[in-house]
Design a protein around this motif. Structure first.
Motif, PDB file in Angstrom:
ATOM      1  N   ASP A 133       2.468   6.807  -7.513  1.00  0.00           N
ATOM      2  CA  ASP A 133       1.135   7.668  -7.903  1.00  0.00           C
ATOM      3  C   ASP A 133       1.855   9.370  -7.165  1.00  0.00           C
ATOM      4  OD1 ASP A 133      -0.705   9.656  -7.729  1.00  0.00           O
ATOM      5  OD2 ASP A 133      -1.439   9.279  -5.589  1.00  0.00           O
ATOM      6  N   THR A 178       0.839  -1.455   0.258  1.00  0.00           N
ATOM      7  CA  THR A 178       0.290  -0.193  -0.354  1.00  0.00           C
ATOM      8  C   THR A 178       0.819   1.081  -0.088  1.00  0.00           C
ATOM      9  OG1 THR A 178      -1.662  -1.169   1.155  1.00  0.00           O
ATOM     10  CG2 THR A 178      -2.013   1.345   2.016  1.00  0.00           C
ATOM     11  N   VAL A 183      -3.343   5.409  -3.037  1.00  0.00           N
ATOM     12  CA  VAL A 183      -3.314   4.173  -4.196  1.00  0.00           C
ATOM     13  C   VAL A 183      -4.040   4.359  -5.181  1.00  0.00           C
ATOM     14  CG1 VAL A 183      -3.372   1.946  -4.795  1.00  0.00           C
ATOM     15  CG2 VAL A 183      -3.156   2.760  -2.293  1.00  0.00           C
ATOM     16  N   CYS A 230       2.798   1.211  -3.025  1.00  0.00           N
ATOM     17  CA  CYS A 230       1.592   1.916  -4.555  1.00  0.00           C
ATOM     18  C   CYS A 230       1.582   2.910  -4.336  1.00  0.00           C
ATOM     19  CB  CYS A 230       0.895   1.168  -4.482  1.00  0.00           C
ATOM     20  SG  CYS A 230       0.171  -0.463  -4.973  1.00  0.00           S
ATOM     21  N   ALA A 231       1.397   3.809  -2.745  1.00  0.00           N
ATOM     22  CA  ALA A 231       1.143   5.686  -2.623  1.00  0.00           C
ATOM     23  C   ALA A 231       1.736   6.691  -3.207  1.00  0.00           C
ATOM     24  CB  ALA A 231       1.112   6.115  -1.009  1.00  0.00           C
ATOM     25  N   PRO A 275      -0.347   2.947 -12.110  1.00  0.00           N
ATOM     26  CA  PRO A 275      -0.552   1.893 -11.416  1.00  0.00           C
ATOM     27  C   PRO A 275      -0.482   0.895 -11.695  1.00  0.00           C
ATOM     28  CG  PRO A 275      -2.193   3.474 -12.105  1.00  0.00           C
ATOM     29  CD  PRO A 275      -1.004   4.392 -12.693  1.00  0.00           C
ATOM     30  N   LEU A 317      -4.771  -3.619  -6.734  1.00  0.00           N
ATOM     31  CA  LEU A 317      -4.095  -3.850  -5.659  1.00  0.00           C
ATOM     32  C   LEU A 317      -4.756  -5.579  -4.525  1.00  0.00           C
ATOM     33  CD1 LEU A 317      -1.334  -3.531  -3.341  1.00  0.00           C
ATOM     34  CD2 LEU A 317      -2.727  -1.612  -3.156  1.00  0.00           C
TER      35      LEU A 317
END
Length: 204
Positions: free
Chosen positions: A48, A40, A160, A43-44, A111, A115
């Motif tokens: 991003d 998590t 995310v 991904c953030a 992305p 997820l």
């Protein structure tokens, strides 16, 4: 260390997208338990463009380029491929500096397709407090205060940029089901997602 875990995720992502040439939108990231916090945050922070947790290293012709390793190995808590170490010829930051961003190690900033988070937590500290309340309610606050709250997924999931699917056992004795439900509600405010409760399942 949490930072090293993010570097492992970055190396795995580079291996899939660069070495194997798999498009980002065809990759499914799957994390379980502690691995949900790693993916998590990855991904953030790394996939991003609008969110940065760490100090970003300056990009200049003289700074060393990170070289992703191509040897893979299993990572505890996560089902994604992981790579061994990466090398970087840039200057090592001093202890007083903030941790450099792993973004500079990621070659494809896009992305994944989805997820998947299995038995995720919104906050490790909240998990400890919840478990302590069921054992010794008067000590719950003290127990949670003694835990470093790393991988705060309740903050990261808001950034995310893909769909989030949560699988969580209703009878989970380690990470309460309420933690996954809370994370789902936070994800739903920003992206499409789904939660799949497993009625007879615990954490194993």
């Amino acid at each position: 260390e949490d930072y090293e875990c993010i570097l492992d995720a970055a190396a795995a992502w580079n291996f899939a997208t660069v070495v194997l040439g798999v498009p980002a939108n065809r990759i499914i990231l799957w994390g379980r338990s502690v691995g949900t916090g790693v993916l998590t945050q990855f991904c953030a922070e790394c996939l991003d463009n609008t969110y940065t947790l760490f100090q970003t290293l300056p990009s200049s012709p003289t700074s060393g380029a990170a070289v992703p390793a191509t040897t893979t190995a299993a990572t505890g808590g996560s089902r994604s491929l992981t790579s061994s170490t990466t090398t970087n010829t840039s200057a090592t930051p001093s202890d007083d500096d903030a941790a450099p961003s792993p973004r500079h190690l990621v070659h494809v900033h896009a992305p994944p397709h989805v997820l998947f988070l299995e038995c995720p937590f919104a906050s490790i500290r909240e998990c400890v407090k919840s478990i302590a309340q069921s054992i010794a309610p008067r000590m719950a606050g003290v127990a949670s205060a003694c835990v470093a709250d790393r991988f705060v997924s309740s903050t990261h999931v808001r950034h995310v940029a893909t769909h989030v699917v949560i699988l969580h056992g209703v009878n989970d004795e380690i990470v309460p089901f309420e933690q996954g439900a809370k994370l789902f509600m936070l994800a739903l405010r920003h992206r499409r997602g789904a939660i799949m409760p497993i009625p007879t399942s615990g954490h194993a």
